[in-house]
Write a protein that holds these residues in place. Structure first.
Motif, PDB file in Angstrom:
ATOM      1  N   LEU A  76       3.669 -40.486  84.993  1.00  0.00           N
ATOM      2  CA  LEU A  76       4.819 -41.175  84.406  1.00  0.00           C
ATOM      3  C   LEU A  76       5.617 -41.931  85.456  1.00  0.00           C
ATOM      4  O   LEU A  76       6.304 -42.904  85.142  1.00  0.00           O
ATOM      5  N   THR A  77       5.514 -41.536  86.709  1.00  0.00           N
ATOM      6  CA  THR A  77       6.322 -42.147  87.769  1.00  0.00           C
ATOM      7  C   THR A  77       5.669 -43.356  88.423  1.00  0.00           C
ATOM      8  O   THR A  77       6.308 -44.049  89.201  1.00  0.00           O
ATOM      9  N   SER A  78       4.429 -43.628  88.100  1.00  0.00           N
ATOM     10  CA  SER A  78       3.712 -44.748  88.713  1.00  0.00           C
ATOM     11  C   SER A  78       4.294 -46.088  88.240  1.00  0.00           C
ATOM     12  O   SER A  78       4.470 -46.307  87.047  1.00  0.00           O
ATOM     13  N   PRO A  79       4.589 -47.004  89.167  1.00  0.00           N
ATOM     14  CA  PRO A  79       5.115 -48.317  88.770  1.00  0.00           C
ATOM     15  C   PRO A  79       4.157 -49.099  87.860  1.00  0.00           C
ATOM     16  O   PRO A  79       4.591 -49.768  86.928  1.00  0.00           O
ATOM     17  N   ALA A  80       2.854 -48.987  88.102  1.00  0.00           N
ATOM     18  CA  ALA A  80       1.878 -49.680  87.257  1.00  0.00           C
ATOM     19  C   ALA A  80       1.898 -49.120  85.832  1.00  0.00           C
ATOM     20  O   ALA A  80       1.770 -49.871  84.862  1.00  0.00           O
ATOM     21  N   VAL A  81       2.087 -47.822  85.709  1.00  0.00           N
ATOM     22  CA  VAL A  81       2.151 -47.184  84.395  1.00  0.00           C
ATOM     23  C   VAL A  81       3.418 -47.629  83.667  1.00  0.00           C
ATOM     24  O   VAL A  81       3.385 -47.939  82.472  1.00  0.00           O
ATOM     25  N   GLN A  82       4.537 -47.673  84.388  1.00  0.00           N
ATOM     26  CA  GLN A  82       5.795 -48.132  83.781  1.00  0.00           C
ATOM     27  C   GLN A  82       5.659 -49.567  83.270  1.00  0.00           C
ATOM     28  O   GLN A  82       6.131 -49.901  82.183  1.00  0.00           O
ATOM     29  N   LYS A  83       4.976 -50.406  84.037  1.00  0.00           N
ATOM     30  CA  LYS A  83       4.768 -51.797  83.638  1.00  0.00           C
ATOM     31  C   LYS A  83       3.897 -51.869  82.380  1.00  0.00           C
ATOM     32  O   LYS A  83       4.165 -52.655  81.466  1.00  0.00           O
ATOM     33  N   LEU A  84       2.868 -51.046  82.322  1.00  0.00           N
ATOM     34  CA  LEU A  84       1.984 -51.024  81.162  1.00  0.00           C
ATOM     35  C   LEU A  84       2.724 -50.538  79.914  1.00  0.00           C
ATOM     36  O   LEU A  84       2.549 -51.087  78.825  1.00  0.00           O
ATOM     37  N   ILE A  85       3.586 -49.548  80.068  1.00  0.00           N
ATOM     38  CA  ILE A  85       4.391 -49.061  78.942  1.00  0.00           C
ATOM     39  C   ILE A  85       5.307 -50.167  78.430  1.00  0.00           C
ATOM     40  O   ILE A  85       5.404 -50.393  77.217  1.00  0.00           O
ATOM     41  N   ARG A  86       5.971 -50.879  79.352  1.00  0.00           N
ATOM     42  CA  ARG A  86       6.847 -51.985  78.932  1.00  0.00           C
ATOM     43  C   ARG A  86       6.052 -53.056  78.195  1.00  0.00           C
ATOM     44  O   ARG A  86       6.493 -53.603  77.184  1.00  0.00           O
ATOM     45  N   SER A  87       4.859 -53.349  78.685  1.00  0.00           N
ATOM     46  CA  SER A  87       3.995 -54.342  78.058  1.00  0.00           C
ATOM     47  C   SER A  87       3.618 -53.920  76.638  1.00  0.00           C
ATOM     48  O   SER A  87       3.655 -54.731  75.705  1.00  0.00           O
ATOM     49  N   LEU A  88       3.270 -52.661  76.456  1.00  0.00           N
ATOM     50  CA  LEU A  88       2.920 -52.166  75.120  1.00  0.00           C
ATOM     51  C   LEU A  88       4.122 -52.203  74.181  1.00  0.00           C
ATOM     52  O   LEU A  88       3.981 -52.532  72.997  1.00  0.00           O
ATOM     53  N   GLU A  89       5.301 -51.871  74.695  1.00  0.00           N
ATOM     54  CA  GLU A  89       6.503 -51.907  73.867  1.00  0.00           C
ATOM     55  C   GLU A  89       6.847 -53.331  73.450  1.00  0.00           C
ATOM     56  O   GLU A  89       7.285 -53.566  72.330  1.00  0.00           O
ATOM     57  N   GLU A  90       6.632 -54.281  74.336  1.00  0.00           N
ATOM     58  CA  GLU A  90       6.871 -55.690  73.997  1.00  0.00           C
ATOM     59  C   GLU A  90       5.910 -56.155  72.903  1.00  0.00           C
ATOM     60  O   GLU A  90       6.295 -56.886  72.004  1.00  0.00           O
TER      61      GLU A  90
END
Length: 111
Positions: A76-90
């Motif tokens: 959950l703390t990985s920056p790449a994972v955070q970016k992917l989550i934001r992308s999916l939410e968008e």
């Protein structure tokens, strides 16, 4: 005399160990036990969920579901994972665009 008291206690202890606890589901079978460090291409992923103690799992992680229905566990703390989550939410916020106008096939049939 001691055997009369000890034997029922041993039987009770064995029964308690063998019987499943009430109200406890086997949710751990769907929990990630470790996370992957590999970057996941966003084109592969269709959804995600977050697991942790609130869902009955020991490890706090993100579980991505791919378009091929595979599960990938990530930190959950990985920056790449955070970016992917934001992308999916968008993607979820914006509805899929419908093609406007008529297709070439429809235009040919009309002519």
């Amino acid at each position: 005399m001691a055997l009369r008291i000890l034997l029922p206690l041993l039987l009770l202890a064995a029964a308690l160990l063998l019987l499943p606890a009430e109200g406890v589901d086997n949710v751990a079978s769907d929990c990630c036990l470790k996370t992957s460090r590999k970057t996941i291409p966003s084109a592969w992923v269709k959804s995600y969920r977050i697991q942790g103690p609130e869902s009955g799992c020991l490890l706090r992680a993100v579980v991505f579901t791919t378009k091929k229905e595979k599960k990938i566990c990530s930190s959950l703390t990985s920056p790449a994972v955070q970016k992917l989550i934001r992308s999916l939410e968008e993607k979820q916020k914006t509805p899929p665009q419908k093609p406007q106008g008529r297709s070439k096939r429809q235009k040919r049939k009309q002519a």
